[in-house]
Scaffold this motif. Structure first.
Motif, PDB file in Angstrom:
ATOM      1  N   MET A   1       0.972  -1.261   0.203  1.00  0.00           N
ATOM      2  CA  MET A   1      -0.129   0.017  -0.007  1.00  0.00           C
ATOM      3  C   MET A   1       1.046   1.308   0.173  1.00  0.00           C
ATOM      4  N   ALA A   2       0.784   1.891  -1.026  1.00  0.00           N
ATOM      5  CA  ALA A   2       1.472   3.254  -1.136  1.00  0.00           C
ATOM      6  C   ALA A   2       1.050   4.350  -0.097  1.00  0.00           C
ATOM      7  N   GLN A   3       2.009   5.056   0.649  1.00  0.00           N
ATOM      8  CA  GLN A   3       1.668   5.854   1.479  1.00  0.00           C
ATOM      9  C   GLN A   3       1.591   7.361   0.455  1.00  0.00           C
ATOM     10  N   THR A   4       0.572   8.423   0.673  1.00  0.00           N
ATOM     11  CA  THR A   4       0.473   9.441   0.212  1.00  0.00           C
ATOM     12  C   THR A   4       1.248  10.544   1.042  1.00  0.00           C
ATOM     13  N   LYS A   5       2.123  11.440   0.271  1.00  0.00           N
ATOM     14  CA  LYS A   5       2.696  12.546   0.901  1.00  0.00           C
ATOM     15  C   LYS A   5       1.679  13.783   1.247  1.00  0.00           C
ATOM     16  N   PRO A   6       1.724  14.224   2.509  1.00  0.00           N
ATOM     17  CA  PRO A   6       0.892  15.078   2.837  1.00  0.00           C
ATOM     18  C   PRO A   6       1.072  16.406   1.843  1.00  0.00           C
ATOM     19  N   LYS A   7       0.134  17.166   1.699  1.00  0.00           N
ATOM     20  CA  LYS A   7       0.518  18.505   0.881  1.00  0.00           C
ATOM     21  C   LYS A   7       0.872  19.804   1.892  1.00  0.00           C
ATOM     22  N   ARG A   8       2.063  19.829   1.981  1.00  0.00           N
ATOM     23  CA  ARG A   8       2.646  20.470   3.106  1.00  0.00           C
ATOM     24  C   ARG A   8       2.439  22.162   2.660  1.00  0.00           C
ATOM     25  N   GLY A   9       2.966  22.512   1.688  1.00  0.00           N
ATOM     26  CA  GLY A   9       2.806  23.836   1.267  1.00  0.00           C
ATOM     27  C   GLY A   9       1.563  24.732   0.969  1.00  0.00           C
ATOM     28  N   PRO A  10       0.605  24.263   0.193  1.00  0.00           N
ATOM     29  CA  PRO A  10      -0.499  24.831   0.044  1.00  0.00           C
ATOM     30  C   PRO A  10      -1.553  24.479   1.205  1.00  0.00           C
ATOM     31  N   LEU A  11      -1.668  23.157   1.641  1.00  0.00           N
ATOM     32  CA  LEU A  11      -2.461  23.017   2.542  1.00  0.00           C
ATOM     33  C   LEU A  11      -2.222  23.553   4.154  1.00  0.00           C
ATOM     34  N   GLN A  12      -0.704  23.877   4.204  1.00  0.00           N
ATOM     35  CA  GLN A  12      -0.303  24.593   5.622  1.00  0.00           C
ATOM     36  C   GLN A  12      -0.261  25.843   5.342  1.00  0.00           C
ATOM     37  N   PHE A  13      -0.504  26.587   4.519  1.00  0.00           N
ATOM     38  CA  PHE A  13      -0.572  28.013   4.207  1.00  0.00           C
ATOM     39  C   PHE A  13      -2.208  28.261   4.345  1.00  0.00           C
ATOM     40  N   LEU A  14      -2.920  27.242   3.852  1.00  0.00           N
ATOM     41  CA  LEU A  14      -4.319  27.700   3.994  1.00  0.00           C
ATOM     42  C   LEU A  14      -4.644  27.249   5.339  1.00  0.00           C
ATOM     43  N   GLN A  15      -4.278  26.392   6.042  1.00  0.00           N
ATOM     44  CA  GLN A  15      -4.555  26.245   7.507  1.00  0.00           C
ATOM     45  C   GLN A  15      -3.892  27.335   8.250  1.00  0.00           C
ATOM     46  N   PHE A  16      -2.851  27.791   8.084  1.00  0.00           N
ATOM     47  CA  PHE A  16      -2.118  29.089   8.643  1.00  0.00           C
ATOM     48  C   PHE A  16      -3.025  30.292   8.667  1.00  0.00           C
ATOM     49  N   GLY A  17      -3.496  30.361   7.092  1.00  0.00           N
ATOM     50  CA  GLY A  17      -4.231  31.471   6.943  1.00  0.00           C
ATOM     51  C   GLY A  17      -5.540  31.438   7.569  1.00  0.00           C
ATOM     52  N   ALA A  18      -6.360  30.377   7.790  1.00  0.00           N
ATOM     53  CA  ALA A  18      -7.499  30.197   8.397  1.00  0.00           C
ATOM     54  C   ALA A  18      -7.590  30.587   9.991  1.00  0.00           C
ATOM     55  N   ILE A  19      -6.385  30.222  10.436  1.00  0.00           N
ATOM     56  CA  ILE A  19      -5.779  30.407  11.940  1.00  0.00           C
ATOM     57  C   ILE A  19      -5.652  32.261  12.014  1.00  0.00           C
ATOM     58  N   GLY A  20      -5.083  32.561  10.930  1.00  0.00           N
ATOM     59  CA  GLY A  20      -4.767  33.855  10.667  1.00  0.00           C
ATOM     60  C   GLY A  20      -5.913  34.861  10.729  1.00  0.00           C
ATOM     61  N   PHE A  21      -6.963  34.207  10.146  1.00  0.00           N
ATOM     62  CA  PHE A  21      -8.071  35.230  10.147  1.00  0.00           C
ATOM     63  C   PHE A  21      -8.846  35.274  11.684  1.00  0.00           C
ATOM     64  N   ALA A  22      -8.695  34.351  12.229  1.00  0.00           N
ATOM     65  CA  ALA A  22      -9.197  34.199  13.851  1.00  0.00           C
ATOM     66  C   ALA A  22      -8.033  35.128  14.454  1.00  0.00           C
ATOM     67  N   ASN A  23      -6.963  35.136  14.381  1.00  0.00           N
ATOM     68  CA  ASN A  23      -5.889  35.873  15.225  1.00  0.00           C
ATOM     69  C   ASN A  23      -6.089  37.439  14.548  1.00  0.00           C
ATOM     70  N   ALA A  24      -6.538  37.508  13.330  1.00  0.00           N
ATOM     71  CA  ALA A  24      -6.470  38.881  12.797  1.00  0.00           C
ATOM     72  C   ALA A  24      -7.824  39.500  13.740  1.00  0.00           C
ATOM     73  N   GLY A  25      -8.917  38.954  13.929  1.00  0.00           N
ATOM     74  CA  GLY A  25     -10.146  39.142  14.725  1.00  0.00           C
ATOM     75  C   GLY A  25      -9.525  39.639  16.078  1.00  0.00           C
ATOM     76  N   ILE A  26      -8.856  38.888  16.542  1.00  0.00           N
ATOM     77  CA  ILE A  26      -8.261  39.247  18.046  1.00  0.00           C
ATOM     78  C   ILE A  26      -7.450  40.471  17.891  1.00  0.00           C
ATOM     79  N   ASP A  27      -6.620  40.430  17.059  1.00  0.00           N
ATOM     80  CA  ASP A  27      -5.612  41.498  16.746  1.00  0.00           C
ATOM     81  C   ASP A  27      -6.340  42.878  16.700  1.00  0.00           C
ATOM     82  N   ILE A  28      -7.229  43.000  15.597  1.00  0.00           N
ATOM     83  CA  ILE A  28      -7.794  44.359  15.122  1.00  0.00           C
ATOM     84  C   ILE A  28      -8.772  44.574  16.249  1.00  0.00           C
ATOM     85  N   GLY A  29      -9.543  43.549  16.787  1.00  0.00           N
ATOM     86  CA  GLY A  29     -10.794  43.772  17.738  1.00  0.00           C
ATOM     87  C   GLY A  29     -10.044  44.376  19.008  1.00  0.00           C
ATOM     88  N   THR A  30      -8.979  43.722  19.364  1.00  0.00           N
ATOM     89  CA  THR A  30      -8.203  44.304  20.756  1.00  0.00           C
ATOM     90  C   THR A  30      -7.939  45.681  20.385  1.00  0.00           C
TER      91      THR A  30
END
Length: 152
Positions: A1-30
């Protein structure tokens, strides 16, 4: 069974970006709450307010990025925490410089206080977000690729 390599670049950037939106709310809200309750045009106070807002967002960022975005390479070790704090300080410097610099520029252009604070904060958040992502990916949690290869 072949293991698939996780999509590090784009997926990480999207995850980081989603968390970044929450952080932006905290940042600008504060920042806006502090400006509502303690309105000021003094650079030192604006710097303090931006630092408080950014620090709360960074604490949130650390929690979520360790548990989601960089879960495979986040060890929670003291060296990693130190690196995260170091990148946070550098990113805070970027945020403060951009926030104060653009605030000054927009003031010279006659932009109203509330609008210029938020435009400057938005630019500061975007540029510090980019700096933070690349520092976290290539400095704080850089061993991800090496660990993935060894595990597979």
């Amino acid at each position: 069974m072949a293991q698939t390599k996780p999509k590090r670049g784009p997926l990480q950037f999207l995850q980081f970006g989603a968390i970044g939106f929450a952080n932006a709310g905290i940042d600008i809200g504060t920042l806006n709450l502090l400006l509502i309750f303690f309105h000021t045009d003094e650079r030192a106070m604006l710097l303090l307010f931006n630092t408080i807002a950014y620090s709360l967002a960074v604490a949130n960022s650390y929690f979520w990025n360790v548990n989601i975005t960089f879960k495979r390479s986040a060890k929670g070790s003291n060296p990693q925490r130190f690196k995260f704090i170091a990148q946070g300080i550098v990113s805070l410097g970027v945020s403060n410089l951009v926030f104060l610099g653009f605030n000054e520029l927009l003031e010279l252009l006659g932009v109203a206080n509330w609008l210029r604070y938020n435009i400057a904060k938005g630019l500061a958040m975007f540029l510090s977000f980019l700096a933070s992502f690349f520092m976290v990916k290539y400095f704080v949690f850089k061993d991800y690729g090496k660990r993935f290869i060894k595990e597979n």
